[in-house]
Scaffold this motif. Structure first.
Motif, mmCIF file in Angstrom:
data_model
loop_
_atom_site.group_PDB
_atom_site.id
_atom_site.type_symbol
_atom_site.label_atom_id
_atom_site.label_comp_id
_atom_site.label_asym_id
_atom_site.label_seq_id
_atom_site.Cartn_x
_atom_site.Cartn_y
_atom_site.Cartn_z
ATOM 1 N N LEU A 1 -4.281 25.247 -22.574
ATOM 2 C CA LEU A 1 -5.060 24.190 -22.289
ATOM 3 C C LEU A 1 -4.814 23.937 -20.651
ATOM 4 N N LEU A 2 -5.737 23.287 -20.088
ATOM 5 C CA LEU A 2 -5.511 23.043 -18.683
ATOM 6 C C LEU A 2 -6.058 21.773 -18.485
ATOM 7 N N LEU A 3 -4.988 20.672 -17.993
ATOM 8 C CA LEU A 3 -5.545 19.184 -17.704
ATOM 9 C C LEU A 3 -5.605 19.031 -16.233
ATOM 10 N N LYS A 4 -6.591 18.650 -15.961
ATOM 11 C CA LYS A 4 -6.545 18.237 -14.443
ATOM 12 C C LYS A 4 -6.447 16.620 -13.942
ATOM 13 N N LEU A 5 -5.562 16.340 -13.522
ATOM 14 C CA LEU A 5 -4.982 15.013 -13.630
ATOM 15 C C LEU A 5 -5.321 14.107 -12.179
ATOM 16 N N GLY A 6 -5.754 14.839 -11.170
ATOM 17 C CA GLY A 6 -6.091 14.092 -10.005
ATOM 18 C C GLY A 6 -4.974 13.894 -9.163
ATOM 19 N N LYS A 7 -4.601 12.667 -8.650
ATOM 20 C CA LYS A 7 -3.635 12.407 -7.536
ATOM 21 C C LYS A 7 -2.912 11.047 -8.269
ATOM 22 N N ILE A 8 -1.644 10.947 -7.437
ATOM 23 C CA ILE A 8 -1.045 9.749 -7.858
ATOM 24 C C ILE A 8 -0.160 9.272 -6.649
ATOM 25 N N SER B 1 0.829 -1.391 -0.192
ATOM 26 C CA SER B 1 0.090 -0.104 -0.039
ATOM 27 C C SER B 1 0.936 1.211 0.000
ATOM 28 N N ARG B 2 0.857 2.245 -1.067
ATOM 29 C CA ARG B 2 1.657 3.128 -1.042
ATOM 30 C C ARG B 2 1.009 4.208 -0.910
ATOM 31 N N LYS B 3 1.656 5.432 -0.616
ATOM 32 C CA LYS B 3 1.022 6.843 -0.168
ATOM 33 C C LYS B 3 0.740 7.595 -1.360
ATOM 34 N N VAL B 4 -0.087 8.542 -1.270
ATOM 35 C CA VAL B 4 -0.264 9.563 -2.076
ATOM 36 C C VAL B 4 0.563 10.540 -2.008
ATOM 37 N N VAL B 5 1.395 10.791 -3.156
ATOM 38 C CA VAL B 5 2.577 11.748 -3.093
ATOM 39 C C VAL B 5 2.359 12.938 -3.783
ATOM 40 N N ALA B 6 1.201 13.057 -4.636
ATOM 41 C CA ALA B 6 0.959 14.312 -5.098
ATOM 42 C C ALA B 6 -0.817 14.358 -5.368
ATOM 43 N N ARG B 7 -1.279 15.310 -5.262
ATOM 44 C CA ARG B 7 -2.718 15.354 -5.536
ATOM 45 C C ARG B 7 -3.017 16.824 -6.349
ATOM 46 N N ASP B 8 -4.394 16.881 -6.798
ATOM 47 C CA ASP B 8 -4.525 18.264 -7.453
ATOM 48 C C ASP B 8 -3.679 18.484 -8.579
ATOM 49 N N ILE B 9 -3.206 17.449 -9.250
ATOM 50 C CA ILE B 9 -2.193 17.644 -10.239
ATOM 51 C C ILE B 9 -2.694 18.203 -11.408
ATOM 52 N N GLU B 10 -2.163 19.390 -11.884
ATOM 53 C CA GLU B 10 -2.520 20.089 -13.270
ATOM 54 C C GLU B 10 -1.273 20.165 -14.026
ATOM 55 N N LEU B 11 -1.760 19.976 -15.479
ATOM 56 C CA LEU B 11 -0.782 20.419 -16.427
ATOM 57 C C LEU B 11 -1.427 21.405 -17.463
ATOM 58 N N ARG B 12 -0.533 22.486 -17.341
ATOM 59 C CA ARG B 12 -0.907 23.618 -18.246
ATOM 60 C C ARG B 12 -0.170 23.668 -19.687
ATOM 61 N N TYR C 1 1.195 20.882 -8.587
ATOM 62 C CA TYR C 1 0.521 19.857 -7.908
ATOM 63 C C TYR C 1 0.578 20.150 -6.108
ATOM 64 N N LYS C 2 -0.225 19.630 -5.365
ATOM 65 C CA LYS C 2 -0.007 19.856 -4.142
ATOM 66 C C LYS C 2 0.522 18.503 -3.317
ATOM 67 N N GLN C 3 1.606 18.924 -2.291
ATOM 68 C CA GLN C 3 1.901 17.664 -1.643
ATOM 69 C C GLN C 3 1.311 17.312 -0.252
ATOM 70 N N PRO C 4 0.678 16.687 -0.323
ATOM 71 C CA PRO C 4 -0.344 16.092 0.815
ATOM 72 C C PRO C 4 0.161 16.484 2.396
ATOM 73 N N THR C 5 1.523 16.203 2.596
ATOM 74 C CA THR C 5 2.194 16.337 4.065
ATOM 75 C C THR C 5 1.872 17.925 4.619
ATOM 76 N N VAL C 6 2.253 18.620 3.486
ATOM 77 C CA VAL C 6 2.462 20.086 3.832
ATOM 78 C C VAL C 6 1.311 21.052 3.017
ATOM 79 N N GLU C 7 0.462 20.478 2.206
ATOM 80 C CA GLU C 7 -0.597 21.039 1.568
ATOM 81 C C GLU C 7 0.104 22.513 0.802
ATOM 82 N N ARG C 8 1.067 22.361 0.323
ATOM 83 C CA ARG C 8 1.811 23.368 -0.297
ATOM 84 C C ARG C 8 1.786 23.156 -1.808
#
Length: 227
Positions: free
Chosen positions: A79-86, A43-54, A117-124
């Motif tokens: 273009l803005l691509l919203k790619l969720g989390k990984i 079980s691996r952790k989410v390392v990035a969320r709210d990933i976007e590619l412009r 993207y956002k880093q879940p641990t620091v929400e930055r």
């Protein structure tokens, strides 16, 4: 600080005729970075969320297709691509299809891209450096018979298959007309032919799964599927 995602861009063709091209595909890959003991865990952790590619397009480039995600039009030919989390160790793909107008021979800038993207641990929010992609225009006639990159063709076919299956499922849920069976059969045939030519087992598994879906729904298989 190490980036939470590792990215890669691959053109279906790195050189095109100076007269332009009606279909050039860019495969976009990103992988969640492994973090310490994550590589040994199931079980691996989410390392990035709210990933976007412009993506910003040069004036001679027009987007004609998007596979694996939806694209929102932005300002200034972007273009803005919203790619969720990984998750850590996970690898994901999308494909963008372009039409390119004719240009003088030489290497020309085509796209500018930037990840956020956002880093879940620091929400930055973190932004990766802006990346420029160019493509070479040439008068060389050998490009007329040039083949596309197999890696790009493979993942484009898999993304198209995934989109067809989602379309079938959504049609059933909403009581709308379903995707015609012959479209699904042609897609299965394409996967099987690509697998036979390349020996790629992932393509073979996806083709067999699509044929089984057709068979389970009592739809006749194509000649290729029955071999």
């Amino acid at each position: 600080m190490q980036a939470s995602i590792q990215t890669l861009f691959t053109w279906s063709q790195e050189r095109i005729l100076a007269g332009g091209a009606k279909k050039i595909v860019l495969l976009v890959e990103w992988k969640g970075a492994l973090q310490g003991e994550d590589s040994r865990k199931k079980s691996r952790k989410v390392v990035a969320r709210d990933i976007e590619l412009r993506v910003w397009l040069e004036s001679h480039v027009k987007v004609t297709g998007c596979y694996g995600c939806s694209a929102e039009e932005g300002e200034g030919r972007s273009l803005l691509l919203k790619l969720g989390k990984i998750h850590s160790g996970q690898r994901r793909y999308i494909a963008l299809e372009f039409m390119m107008a004719g240009m003088p021979a030489g290497i020309h800038e085509a796209l500018w891209l930037q990840w956020q993207y956002k880093q879940p641990t620091v929400e930055r929010i973190r932004e990766l450096p802006l990346k420029k992609l160019g493509i070479e225009y040439s008068h060389h006639t050998g490009l007329l018979g040039a083949s596309s990159c197999f890696h790009v063709e493979k993942h484009l076919a898999l993304l198209q298959t995934e989109a067809l299956i989602v379309e079938v499922q959504e049609a059933r849920m909403r009581n709308k007309p379903e995707v015609p069976a012959d479209i699904l059969r042609r897609q299965a045939d394409q996967l099987l032919l690509m697998a036979a030519r390349s020996g790629d087992m992932q393509l073979l598994r996806e083709a067999e799964a699509l044929y089984k879906r057709l068979e389970a729904e009592h739809l006749p298989l194509s000649r290729i599927g029955m071999r």
